[in-house]
Motif scaffolding. Structure first.
Motif, PDB file in Angstrom:
ATOM      1  N   GLU A 266       0.829  -1.207   0.000  1.00  0.00           N
ATOM      2  CA  GLU A 266       0.000   0.000   0.000  1.00  0.00           C
ATOM      3  C   GLU A 266       0.866   1.260   0.000  1.00  0.00           C
ATOM      4  OE1 GLU A 266      -3.453   2.127  -0.195  1.00  0.00           O
ATOM      5  OE2 GLU A 266      -3.257  -0.065  -0.246  1.00  0.00           O
ATOM      6  N   ARG A 270       1.312   4.121  -2.796  1.00  0.00           N
ATOM      7  CA  ARG A 270       1.025   5.506  -2.423  1.00  0.00           C
ATOM      8  C   ARG A 270       2.149   6.440  -2.844  1.00  0.00           C
ATOM      9  NH1 ARG A 270      -0.394   6.344   3.749  1.00  0.00           N
ATOM     10  NH2 ARG A 270      -2.046   4.886   3.104  1.00  0.00           N
ATOM     11  N   GLN A 301     -17.954  10.512  -5.421  1.00  0.00           N
ATOM     12  CA  GLN A 301     -17.861  10.404  -3.967  1.00  0.00           C
ATOM     13  C   GLN A 301     -18.930   9.472  -3.416  1.00  0.00           C
ATOM     14  OE1 GLN A 301     -15.444  11.628  -2.385  1.00  0.00           O
ATOM     15  NE2 GLN A 301     -15.937  11.954  -0.241  1.00  0.00           N
ATOM     16  N   ARG A 327      -8.149  -1.809   4.502  1.00  0.00           N
ATOM     17  CA  ARG A 327      -8.708  -0.917   3.490  1.00  0.00           C
ATOM     18  C   ARG A 327      -9.870  -0.099   4.054  1.00  0.00           C
ATOM     19  NH1 ARG A 327      -8.192  -0.479  -1.861  1.00  0.00           N
ATOM     20  NH2 ARG A 327      -6.748  -2.231  -1.833  1.00  0.00           N
ATOM     21  N   ARG A 330      -8.638   2.742   6.386  1.00  0.00           N
ATOM     22  CA  ARG A 330      -7.978   3.768   5.587  1.00  0.00           C
ATOM     23  C   ARG A 330      -8.999   4.542   4.742  1.00  0.00           C
ATOM     24  NH1 ARG A 330      -5.298   0.635   2.809  1.00  0.00           N
ATOM     25  NH2 ARG A 330      -3.599   0.305   4.296  1.00  0.00           N
ATOM     26  N   SER A 331     -10.003   3.833   4.218  1.00  0.00           N
ATOM     27  CA  SER A 331     -11.006   4.490   3.366  1.00  0.00           C
ATOM     28  C   SER A 331     -11.819   5.503   4.156  1.00  0.00           C
ATOM     29  CB  SER A 331     -11.935   3.433   2.759  1.00  0.00           C
ATOM     30  OG  SER A 331     -11.222   2.548   1.916  1.00  0.00           O
ATOM     31  N   VAL A 334      -9.700   8.532   4.720  1.00  0.00           N
ATOM     32  CA  VAL A 334      -9.573   9.367   3.518  1.00  0.00           C
ATOM     33  C   VAL A 334     -10.851  10.157   3.267  1.00  0.00           C
ATOM     34  CG1 VAL A 334      -9.329   9.285   1.011  1.00  0.00           C
ATOM     35  CG2 VAL A 334      -7.835   7.895   2.455  1.00  0.00           C
ATOM     36  N   LEU A 335     -12.004   9.538   3.556  1.00  0.00           N
ATOM     37  CA  LEU A 335     -13.279  10.226   3.379  1.00  0.00           C
ATOM     38  C   LEU A 335     -13.506  11.300   4.439  1.00  0.00           C
ATOM     39  CD1 LEU A 335     -15.605   7.206   2.487  1.00  0.00           C
ATOM     40  CD2 LEU A 335     -14.896   9.049   0.962  1.00  0.00           C
ATOM     41  N   LYS A 338     -13.687  10.330  10.515  1.00  0.00           N
ATOM     42  CA  LYS A 338     -12.754   9.802  11.521  1.00  0.00           C
ATOM     43  C   LYS A 338     -13.455   8.922  12.563  1.00  0.00           C
ATOM     44  CE  LYS A 338      -9.123  11.757   9.784  1.00  0.00           C
ATOM     45  NZ  LYS A 338      -8.326  12.744  10.482  1.00  0.00           N
ATOM     46  N   ALA A 369      -2.500   7.662   9.653  1.00  0.00           N
ATOM     47  CA  ALA A 369      -3.644   8.376   9.085  1.00  0.00           C
ATOM     48  C   ALA A 369      -4.170   9.451  10.029  1.00  0.00           C
ATOM     49  CB  ALA A 369      -4.760   7.396   8.754  1.00  0.00           C
TER      50      ALA A 369
END
Length: 378
Positions: A266, A270, A301, A327, A330-331, A334-335, A338, A369
């Motif tokens: 990953e 990145r 989105q 995943r 982390r997804s 990223v969105l 939190k 993250a």
């Protein structure tokens, strides 16, 4: 013996408290009520005789009967009240017997059946001497020992990783520094110190942490944890080519079946390297990516969010999918969601504990993250 004396005193005190309202004096039966009623009946007969003999008139006889009848009714009511009072008194006596005899006897029998009256008391000092497998008591024992022997490096060395796993980061840093001060520098100790500093700064690798990891690699060039954090420091500094090279070098020297290989792939992707690991079930496919390319930002989105939620639902049914949890956390991060990322991390750590290799990868990724890892560890 002292235990049973205390039990007896407490039982007597409770019984006295409960008996107090039961022993209040009630109305006593009036023995003269019966004789009083008979007198009134005789008076009624005398009125009838006086009327028959012409000694009183009919109107006077009527008034006399009414007055005597009123008194007779009052006397009869008094007898009923006295009977009720006697019945209530008997009920109070029965309740008093239950409080004094039945309840203590029942409690004593239950204690003898389920309790341990023969077990001696064990004060805190004795429990600390024999803590068994109780981690909290083991820590308390070590802390008490170190309070008396603050230069015992072995004690600090033992406590440091325990503090770290418990989320007591300030105590962990102090313990690692004391262990290094009194036992000397080792790759394991400075790596632990570096990880603690990274956790304290929410995944940011500070200069102190970087120095600790460099010292760890100098002493143990094959230390994978320290090398990973050094590569991550390059990534955080924006030095993507150097970071990718460091991650690729670590990947080549890592067994193919190592559980942290997905994390390395990953980070390589990145930083501009090869494609990341294939998406787990529920993640985006090549067709999804191609479809998303023609969408506007809002629709894209929404599509991504739908796939992430689908992956979340699938992982609740298949919690053993480690790459899926990586995943998902982390997804969500990223969105910008939190709270959901921390909640997913908490669920992931229930399947892959933080003290295992997979759990450590989850924690490291979450800290990188910027997630509140300590909140998920509670």
């Amino acid at each position: 013996m002292l235990f049973w004396i205390i039990v007896a005193v407490l039982t007597a005190a409770v019984a006295a408290f409960l008996l107090k309202p039961l022993l209040r004096p009630g109305r006593e039966a009036d023995a003269g009520r019966a004789g009083e009623a008979e007198v009134y009946k005789d008076q009624l007969k005398e009125v009838d005789r006086d009327l028959a003999e012409g000694l009183i008139g009919a109107e006077e006889a009527e008034y006399a009967r009414a007055e005597i009848g009123r008194r007779l009714i009052a006397a009869s009511a008094g007898r009923s009240a006295s009977a009720r009072a006697m019945s209530a008194a008997r009920l109070r006596q029965a309740a008093a017997v239950a409080v004094v005899v039945v309840l203590p006897a029942t409690g004593l029998c239950l204690y003898l059946l389920t309790g341990s009256p023969g077990t001696p008391d064990q004060p805190l000092a004795a429990r600390l001497e024999n803590p068994g497998n109780n981690i909290e008591l083991l820590v308390a024992k070590a802390e008490r020992h170190l309070a008396e022997n603050p230069t015992d490096g072995k004690g600090w060395d033992i406590l440091a990783p325990i503090y770290f796993r418990a989320g007591r980061l300030g105590d962990a840093e102090l313990a690692y520094r004391n262990a290094i001060r009194y036992l000397g520098v080792s790759a394991e100790r400075v790596t632990g110190l570096g990880e603690t500093l990274v956790a304290s700064n929410r995944g940011v690798i500070t200069d102190d942490a970087n120095a600790a990891f460099r010292e760890a690699v100098r002493r143990d060039p094959e230390n994978p944890r320290a090398r990973f954090y050094l590569a991550l420091a390059l990534e955080q500094a924006g030095r993507r080519d150097e970071a990718r090279a460091a991650f690729e070098a670590l990947q080549k020297e890592t067994p193919a079946d190592a559980p942290w290989q997905p994390l390395l792939r990953e980070h390589i992707a990145r930083n501009g390297g090869g494609a990341p690991a294939p998406a787990p079930p529920g993640g985006p496919t090549d067709a999804d990516v191609e479809a998303a390319a023609g969408m506007d930002a809002g629709d894209r989105q929404e599509m991504i969010r739908g796939m992430v939620e689908s992956l979340d639902a699938r992982l609740k049914e298949e919690p053993g999918n480690f790459e899926g949890w990586m995943r998902l956390v982390r997804s969500y991060a990223v969105l910008g969601e939190k709270d959901k990322a921390v909640a997913a991390l908490r669920e992931a750590l229930s399947a892959f504990p933080a003290d295992g290799s997979e759990g450590q990868q989850l924690v490291a990724m979450a800290r990188a993250a910027g997630l509140d890892v300590e909140g998920a560890l509670k």
